[in-house]
Design an enzyme around this catalytic site. Structure first.
Site, mmCIF file in Angstrom:
data_model
loop_
_atom_site.group_PDB
_atom_site.id
_atom_site.type_symbol
_atom_site.label_atom_id
_atom_site.label_comp_id
_atom_site.label_asym_id
_atom_site.label_seq_id
_atom_site.Cartn_x
_atom_site.Cartn_y
_atom_site.Cartn_z
ATOM 1 N N LYS A 1 0.859 -1.198 0.000
ATOM 2 C CA LYS A 1 0.000 0.000 0.000
ATOM 3 C C LYS A 1 0.890 1.241 0.000
ATOM 4 C CE LYS A 1 -2.795 3.395 1.577
ATOM 5 N NZ LYS A 1 -2.384 4.737 1.997
ATOM 6 N N HIS B 1 3.371 11.808 10.041
ATOM 7 C CA HIS B 1 2.070 11.722 9.382
ATOM 8 C C HIS B 1 1.039 12.587 10.111
ATOM 9 C CE1 HIS B 1 -0.972 9.802 6.888
ATOM 10 N NE2 HIS B 1 -1.722 9.733 7.978
#
Ligand code: NAD
Length: 433
Positions: free
Chosen positions: A263, A376
């Site tokens: 991913k 993130h």
């Protein structure tokens, strides 16, 4: 003009200044950037010609990956993606890879597979042999359906017959699609050759369609990152190499981990595929089918130590085009190809896969060192601030407040907004007094 992908301070300047920098470094036209990207670049009227039952369009952020060097050429790479931190992470990892010379990539010739299913076959093995004996004739039938492509140097290259069951054979016609992704071309061939094939095989035709497992159209990318380039404040480069090699081994042994590893690669690949107007569902389908080809789902990229270097290798099928489909119609896709400066589909595949390997490196390094959440969530904080109702300067203020408070949630952002409102109120009361 010397094309460079190193543009220091790019993230700190305004959107207009970034556009100017891209004009300066790639030769893109400023007016074209505005027309292609303002309001998403696609009118509802144009969208109505793309798909059915249109109400409008749905825009996504268009960012630039920097520092990317592929086969000795610098590329400023457009990425279309809604997920915070992916563009920054890819740019950061590309800078590390650059310290070792950048990415070295190669793409197979653009061969796609047309499948013709044959049912009610009497003797599958001998039918397959008969079909292969007629391969030259079948190839000529295919080329007859591909006039324009053959004139451009593409066309049918080979015919293979595979036995799937006692009564079922599938014929593969391998088509060189040149610079097109090729789905429509290949489907045209599959339908055109089906009846002649059925006559040769004395069988009934089933499906006639391309395969998205385009394993004859793979791209391979490598990078050699010096230990010094991936060291962190807390860990030496050598320790980071060991940690990334361990993370790669985890993905090689465990499909649950491999799915997330891949991913991360697709974060980079898809963003380039979408920015260039290509079919990301086709690319995704091919990538995951390829990852399962051994019977167990595997990582598309692996990482090894080579002395004081970390070496990453990625292999995956990648069907992308620089012509055909909606590419020439969508103004942002046209702009992306212009900014990239690619001359053919293989070059585009090499760049998209390199950004995929960069994204993988960034994620593995973060997870193997400080954890993925620090970077993130710091970037995600701005999205959370907007979701809570912040606008203008408030967005950065609220984001900074919730990062500082380690409370990057909608609730945290609402509280931060209330605090800002109270402070502003207090300020205006003081001024009124
Ligand atoms: P296309 O139908 O536009 O065909 C490409 C055209 O470009 C051909 O007419 C070809 O002759 C021409 N061409 C001009 N210059 C060329 C060059 N240098 N190299 C190659 N061709 C050149 O597009 P396509 O690539 O056949 O199909 C892509 C589209 O098909 C995508 O939009 C995709 O979404 C869609 N699609 C995908 C699937 C799937 O993946 N399962 C199925 C159906 C359709």
């Amino acid at each position: 003009m010397a094309r460079t992908s190193r543009i220091p301070g790019f993230h700190k300047v305004t959107i207009q200044q970034r556009r100017n920098l891209v004009v300066d470094t790639t030769g893109a036209d400023e007016g074209e950037i505005g027309r292609a990207l303002d309001k998403g670049g696609l009118s509802a009227e144009a969208a109505d010609k793309f798909v059915e039952n249109v109400l409008g369009t749905y825009a996504l952020p268009y960012g630039m990956a920097l520092n990317v060097r592929v086969n000795g050429h610098d590329r400023v790479v457009p990425m279309v993606i809604e997920e915070p931190s992916v563009v920054a992470a890819a740019s950061n990892a590309a800078k590390m890879a650059r310290e070792g010379g950048g990415f070295v990539a190669e793409a197979d010739p653009p061969l796609m597979i047309a499948q013709v299913q044959l049912c009610e076959v009497l003797d599958a093995e001998s039918t397959a042999a008969v079909l292969e004996a007629h391969s030259e004739e079948i190839r000529k039938f295919a080329d007859r359906a591909l006039g324009g492509l053959v004139a451009r140097g593409g066309g049918a290259r080979a015919v293979e017959a595979r036995v799937l069951a006692e009564d079922m054979v599938v014929v593969h016609i391998l088509i060189d699609c040149k610079d097109a992704m090729g789905a429509n071309l290949v489907n045209t061939v599959a339908e055109a050759v089906a009846d002649p094939i059925a006559t040769i095989a004395h069988a009934r035709v089933g499906l006639r369609i391309l395969s998205n497992l385009c394993d004859k159209r793979c791209v391979r990318v490598r990078c050699r990152v010096p230990a010094d380039a991936i060291a962190t404040d807390a860990m030496s480069g050598s320790e980071v190499i060991d940690a990334i090699v361990g993370a790669s081994r985890f993905a090689e042994l465990d499909p649950y981990r491999a799915a997330t590893h891949n991913k991360g690669i697709m974060n980079g690949v898809d963003a380039v595929v979408i920015a260039t107007g290509n079919d990301w569902r086709a690319v995704e389908a091919g990538a995951h089918a390829f990852a399962s080809r051994s019977g167990r789902y595997q990582p598309l990229a692996t990482w090894r130590r080579d002395g004081d270097h970390l070496v990453g290798s990625l292999e995956m099928p990648l069907a992308v085009g620089t012509v055909g489909g909606t590419l020439r119609v969508h103004p942002a896709a046209r702009l992306s190809l212009r900014i990239l400066g690619v001359t053919d589909a293989q070059e585009l595949a090499c760049i998209a896969a390199s950004v995929g390997l960069a994204s993988n490196l960034a994620a593995l390094r973060a997870m193997a060192t400080v954890g993925i959440q620090r970077g993130h969530m710091g970037l995600h904080a701005r999205t959370v601030a907007v979701a809570a109702g912040a606008w203008g300067d408030q967005v950065e203020q609220v984001a900074a407040m919730i990062v500082e408070a380690r409370e990057i949630t909608l609730e945290g952002a609402r509280r931060a907004l209330e605090t800002l409102a109270r402070d502003a109120n207090r300020q205006s009361t003081v001024i009124d007094d």
